[in-house]
Design a protein around this motif. Structure first.
Motif, PDB file in Angstrom:
ATOM      1  N   PRO A  80       0.823  -1.211   0.000  1.00 40.71           N
ATOM      2  CA  PRO A  80       0.000   0.000   0.000  1.00 40.71           C
ATOM      3  C   PRO A  80       0.860   1.267   0.000  1.00 40.71           C
ATOM      4  O   PRO A  80       1.923   1.300   0.604  1.00 40.71           O
ATOM      5  CB  PRO A  80      -0.794  -0.112   1.302  1.00 40.71           C
ATOM      6  CG  PRO A  80      -0.019  -1.045   2.167  1.00 40.71           C
ATOM      7  CD  PRO A  80       0.701  -1.986   1.244  1.00 40.71           C
ATOM      8  N   THR A  81       0.388   2.293  -0.717  1.00 40.77           N
ATOM      9  CA  THR A  81       1.039   3.605  -0.721  1.00 40.77           C
ATOM     10  C   THR A  81      -0.022   4.643  -0.441  1.00 40.77           C
ATOM     11  O   THR A  81      -1.040   4.696  -1.140  1.00 40.77           O
ATOM     12  CB  THR A  81       1.668   3.907  -2.100  1.00 40.77           C
ATOM     13  OG1 THR A  81       2.506   2.832  -2.476  1.00 40.77           O
ATOM     14  CG2 THR A  81       2.482   5.205  -2.054  1.00 40.77           C
ATOM     15  N   THR A  82       0.197   5.452   0.588  1.00 35.22           N
ATOM     16  CA  THR A  82      -0.750   6.532   0.864  1.00 35.22           C
ATOM     17  C   THR A  82      -0.026   7.859   0.922  1.00 35.22           C
ATOM     18  O   THR A  82       1.157   7.936   1.265  1.00 35.22           O
ATOM     19  CB  THR A  82      -1.507   6.322   2.195  1.00 35.22           C
ATOM     20  OG1 THR A  82      -0.579   6.429   3.285  1.00 35.22           O
ATOM     21  CG2 THR A  82      -2.201   4.976   2.245  1.00 35.22           C
ATOM     22  N   LEU A  83      -0.770   8.909   0.550  1.00 40.92           N
ATOM     23  CA  LEU A  83      -0.263  10.276   0.653  1.00 40.92           C
ATOM     24  C   LEU A  83      -1.320  11.082   1.403  1.00 40.92           C
ATOM     25  O   LEU A  83      -2.462  11.201   0.926  1.00 40.92           O
ATOM     26  CB  LEU A  83      -0.018  10.857  -0.746  1.00 40.92           C
ATOM     27  CG  LEU A  83       0.486  12.305  -0.805  1.00 40.92           C
ATOM     28  CD1 LEU A  83       1.798  12.474  -0.057  1.00 40.92           C
ATOM     29  CD2 LEU A  83       0.647  12.745  -2.267  1.00 40.92           C
ATOM     30  N   THR A 111       2.602  15.322   3.808  1.00 40.23           N
ATOM     31  CA  THR A 111       3.263  16.551   3.356  1.00 40.23           C
ATOM     32  C   THR A 111       2.280  17.700   3.269  1.00 40.23           C
ATOM     33  O   THR A 111       1.097  17.488   2.964  1.00 40.23           O
ATOM     34  CB  THR A 111       3.914  16.341   1.964  1.00 40.23           C
ATOM     35  OG1 THR A 111       4.611  17.540   1.599  1.00 40.23           O
ATOM     36  CG2 THR A 111       2.876  16.022   0.890  1.00 40.23           C
ATOM     37  N   PRO A 112       2.751  18.922   3.544  1.00 39.12           N
ATOM     38  CA  PRO A 112       1.919  20.098   3.278  1.00 39.12           C
ATOM     39  C   PRO A 112       1.989  20.531   1.814  1.00 39.12           C
ATOM     40  O   PRO A 112       1.270  21.459   1.417  1.00 39.12           O
ATOM     41  CB  PRO A 112       2.543  21.170   4.189  1.00 39.12           C
ATOM     42  CG  PRO A 112       3.976  20.786   4.288  1.00 39.12           C
ATOM     43  CD  PRO A 112       4.004  19.275   4.232  1.00 39.12           C
ATOM     44  N   LEU A 113       2.836  19.887   1.012  1.00 40.62           N
ATOM     45  CA  LEU A 113       3.056  20.307  -0.374  1.00 40.62           C
ATOM     46  C   LEU A 113       2.077  19.604  -1.312  1.00 40.62           C
ATOM     47  O   LEU A 113       1.775  18.429  -1.129  1.00 40.62           O
ATOM     48  CB  LEU A 113       4.485  19.970  -0.811  1.00 40.62           C
ATOM     49  CG  LEU A 113       5.599  20.644  -0.014  1.00 40.62           C
ATOM     50  CD1 LEU A 113       6.952  20.017  -0.356  1.00 40.62           C
ATOM     51  CD2 LEU A 113       5.617  22.142  -0.281  1.00 40.62           C
ATOM     52  N   PRO A 114       1.619  20.300  -2.352  1.00 35.99           N
ATOM     53  CA  PRO A 114       0.738  19.656  -3.328  1.00 35.99           C
ATOM     54  C   PRO A 114       1.543  18.774  -4.289  1.00 35.99           C
ATOM     55  O   PRO A 114       2.715  19.038  -4.568  1.00 35.99           O
ATOM     56  CB  PRO A 114       0.118  20.837  -4.069  1.00 35.99           C
ATOM     57  CG  PRO A 114       1.122  21.936  -3.957  1.00 35.99           C
ATOM     58  CD  PRO A 114       1.828  21.733  -2.649  1.00 35.99           C
ATOM     59  N   THR A 199       0.696  28.533  -5.242  1.00 37.37           N
ATOM     60  CA  THR A 199       0.591  27.449  -6.220  1.00 37.37           C
ATOM     61  C   THR A 199      -0.842  27.243  -6.660  1.00 37.37           C
ATOM     62  O   THR A 199      -1.778  27.406  -5.867  1.00 37.37           O
ATOM     63  CB  THR A 199       1.166  26.135  -5.653  1.00 37.37           C
ATOM     64  OG1 THR A 199       1.084  25.122  -6.650  1.00 37.37           O
ATOM     65  CG2 THR A 199       0.441  25.692  -4.387  1.00 37.37           C
ATOM     66  N   PHE A 200      -0.997  26.931  -7.944  1.00 41.66           N
ATOM     67  CA  PHE A 200      -2.317  26.683  -8.528  1.00 41.66           C
ATOM     68  C   PHE A 200      -2.429  25.297  -9.119  1.00 41.66           C
ATOM     69  O   PHE A 200      -3.407  24.991  -9.790  1.00 41.66           O
ATOM     70  CB  PHE A 200      -2.622  27.736  -9.600  1.00 41.66           C
ATOM     71  CG  PHE A 200      -2.554  29.133  -9.072  1.00 41.66           C
ATOM     72  CD1 PHE A 200      -3.615  29.678  -8.355  1.00 41.66           C
ATOM     73  CD2 PHE A 200      -1.406  29.887  -9.230  1.00 41.66           C
ATOM     74  CE1 PHE A 200      -3.533  30.960  -7.836  1.00 41.66           C
ATOM     75  CE2 PHE A 200      -1.334  31.171  -8.713  1.00 41.66           C
ATOM     76  CZ  PHE A 200      -2.391  31.716  -8.010  1.00 41.66           C
ATOM     77  N   GLY A 201      -1.375  24.478  -8.943  1.00 43.91           N
ATOM     78  CA  GLY A 201      -1.504  23.093  -9.368  1.00 43.91           C
ATOM     79  C   GLY A 201      -0.519  22.685 -10.426  1.00 43.91           C
ATOM     80  O   GLY A 201       0.600  23.187 -10.507  1.00 43.91           O
ATOM     81  N   GLU A 202      -1.008  21.812 -11.288  1.00 47.20           N
ATOM     82  CA  GLU A 202      -0.135  20.955 -12.078  1.00 47.20           C
ATOM     83  C   GLU A 202       0.253  21.522 -13.445  1.00 47.20           C
ATOM     84  O   GLU A 202      -0.535  22.180 -14.105  1.00 47.20           O
ATOM     85  CB  GLU A 202      -0.858  19.610 -12.283  1.00 47.20           C
ATOM     86  CG  GLU A 202       0.016  18.491 -12.769  1.00 47.20           C
ATOM     87  CD  GLU A 202      -0.594  17.137 -12.414  1.00 47.20           C
ATOM     88  OE1 GLU A 202      -0.091  16.127 -12.925  1.00 47.20           O
ATOM     89  OE2 GLU A 202      -1.582  17.096 -11.627  1.00 47.20           O
ATOM     90  N   VAL A 203       1.505  21.265 -13.822  1.00 42.66           N
ATOM     91  CA  VAL A 203       1.949  21.315 -15.211  1.00 42.66           C
ATOM     92  C   VAL A 203       2.591  19.957 -15.444  1.00 42.66           C
ATOM     93  O   VAL A 203       3.384  19.508 -14.614  1.00 42.66           O
ATOM     94  CB  VAL A 203       2.980  22.442 -15.440  1.00 42.66           C
ATOM     95  CG1 VAL A 203       3.612  22.323 -16.816  1.00 42.66           C
ATOM     96  CG2 VAL A 203       2.351  23.810 -15.259  1.00 42.66           C
ATOM     97  N   SER A 204       2.281  19.286 -16.529  1.00 46.67           N
ATOM     98  CA  SER A 204       2.753  17.913 -16.688  1.00 46.67           C
ATOM     99  C   SER A 204       4.251  17.838 -16.955  1.00 46.67           C
ATOM    100  O   SER A 204       4.743  18.305 -17.969  1.00 46.67           O
ATOM    101  CB  SER A 204       2.019  17.208 -17.830  1.00 46.67           C
ATOM    102  OG  SER A 204       2.678  15.976 -18.118  1.00 46.67           O
ATOM    103  N   THR A 205       4.984  17.251 -16.008  1.00 49.81           N
ATOM    104  CA  THR A 205       6.417  17.047 -16.188  1.00 49.81           C
ATOM    105  C   THR A 205       6.669  16.124 -17.371  1.00 49.81           C
ATOM    106  O   THR A 205       7.554  16.382 -18.195  1.00 49.81           O
ATOM    107  CB  THR A 205       7.023  16.440 -14.910  1.00 49.81           C
ATOM    108  OG1 THR A 205       6.799  17.330 -13.823  1.00 49.81           O
ATOM    109  CG2 THR A 205       8.525  16.223 -15.068  1.00 49.81           C
TER     110      THR A 205
END
Lengths: 306, 306
Positions: A80-83, A111-114, A199-205
């Motif tokens: 299992p992996t949880t975040l 984590t406090p990071l998104p 931060t506003f979220g994702e840009v695809s790496t």
């Protein structure tokens, strides 16, 4: 040998980079520079029923027991992996567990990071899993070997090229040469400024790294050369801003905020790769934003004392 | 640019080492392993009347202003150096100030660690001076460059070979290859045990390093090879104990205490080079001693945030 162990890995914002792919993931990586954050990821690894066999097998001595090194021989469903309490799919974490011969180990991260917003959360989870699993199962790797495992996992998953080695180092890491320890080379900007970010979220790496990186890499190499001539936090931000513009990566939202910060007399740039602005001192606050605030994390990844 | 800055540098106990002298101090150094301590040295650098000229001259931009790099052109009496409030003569600190072109800067250090007893206090003062002076005078060096300056100062003063690079790294540093950044190579034992130590004072580093180091170096190389095969805190202590015996460095007082610790079921070894015993966990307490207690310092040297 113990039932669980926890590692802390700093978040990492890349300011600029050049991409250096290679067939050998330990040689692949990026040059560039960024910020290791006091906001980071706590990764706890626990034994599960699926790992009990492994724990007995590996209570021995040598680090040269390489039977589990190819990351393929050890089958079994990933543990299992949880975040932050939610189940997540995290291929680099699965790869680290396989590589260390403990595919069924449980990994719980907080984590406090998104995620996906340019803070290196996946790299931190991979590296923290390596450190904590090494401790729980008495695997006997050195720090360089654990960084190598996590770096290769991240490169092969396509989720990052340089976060892991930067997160292993801490500070304001400069990646002089790409790759895992023994291949890459690091330096650092000697400073510990206050850090602000919004931060506003994702840009695809994956989208950026799998596309044509020629222009990006030329801009990144130029920024690196200029930072090495003047390794200060102020230059790190201004060169990052120039890089983001030259590489054509600045999002509209980031560009608008950076313009506000510059109007207020400060400077800021974009986290690579996320819809995220970072700055030093009070630059974002001074421009009227309400940023998250943290510091530079001077240490790289490490176990949390028991 | 500021009037003063403070750096914290962890203390460092070397458990075992091999000596690798070289005409180029950046290439000279030691292989070996040790412990970066949460007990360390706070080094504050301040402007003085003698530095006011420098401060104006160097408020410019480039790190390629190398006029002060040879460490000889900048004359003038060394600025004041204090340790815990007492004036001290500290040649590596003088050499760092000269090398950075600020010979008259004031250096004030504070530490709970004794000088000359195997805790790397002189290396910490050299490295902390480099970090803090770089900040105060806007000298524009990178972290690797500052470590290089301090390493060379320490080697040329004959006061140490490997403390500075270990103190720049933090953790449980393994010096794989000798020398300053760009020459040397580091790894680490991934652990953060509690540290205990008792100390009775000085063993002359200069006397040992200037004598015949053949036997010492053979013992150190063997310990390094064995630690790399099994990089754990337990092995670090036991291999250090074997090294001290084989190299003929164990003092009578250290030998007696180590015997007591072993009788109580623990393990301990000698700090290189001091009349000092170190151990992990509660090994010294369990043997009835009243040790100083600290932790592993996961970060290397860094500026204290202002």
């Amino acid at each position: 040998m113990t039932d669980e162990a926890t590692a802390f890995v700093p978040g990492h914002v890349t300011g600029f980079f050049s991409a250096h792919p290679h067939d050998d993931p330990a040689v692949a990586g990026s040059r560039g520079a960024g910020v290791a954050l006091s906001h980071g990821v706590r990764v706890t690894v626990r034994r599960t029923d699926a790992t009990d066999g492994r724990s007995d097998e590996t209570s021995g001595e040598t680090a040269s027991d390489d039977s589990s090194d190819d990351g393929e021989t050890d089958g079994g469903a990933p543990g299992p992996t949880t975040l932050d309490g939610d189940a997540v799919s995290m291929p680099p974490v699965d790869a680290v567990r396989r590589s260390l011969g403990v595919p069924g180990a449980a990994v719980h991260a907080e984590t406090p990071l998104p995620l996906g917003a340019g803070f290196g959360v996946s790299g931190a989870m991979a590296l923290g899993t390596a450190y904590a699993a090494n401790r729980v199962f008495g695997i006997g790797r050195s720090e360089n070997e654990l960084v190598d495992v996590a770096h290769c996992a991240e490169v092969e998953a396509g989720t990052g090229l340089g976060d892991v080695v930067a997160q292993a180092r801490g500070g304001l890491p400069i990646r002089l040469e790409p790759g895992a320890p023994g291949h890459g080379a690091m330096d650092g900007v000697p400073a510990r400024p206050r850090v602000e970010y919004v931060t506003f979220g994702e840009v695809s790496t994956e989208d950026v790294l799998s596309g044509d990186t020629t222009r990006l890499t030329a801009a990144g190499e130029r920024a690196l050369s200029d930072l090495r001539a003047d390794p200060t936090p102020e230059r790190l931000v201004s060169l990052s801003r120039r890089f983001a513009r030259e590489a054509g990566l600045t999002t509209d939202r980031v560009a608008a905020i950076v313009a506000d910060v510059r109007d207020a007399g400060g400077d800021a740039s974009m986290a690579m790769l996320g819809d995220t602005v970072f700055a030093f001192g009070t630059a974002l606050s001074d421009a009227g934003y309400d940023p998250e605030v943290c510091g530079v994390h001077p240490a790289g990844s490490s176990l949390v004392p028991e």
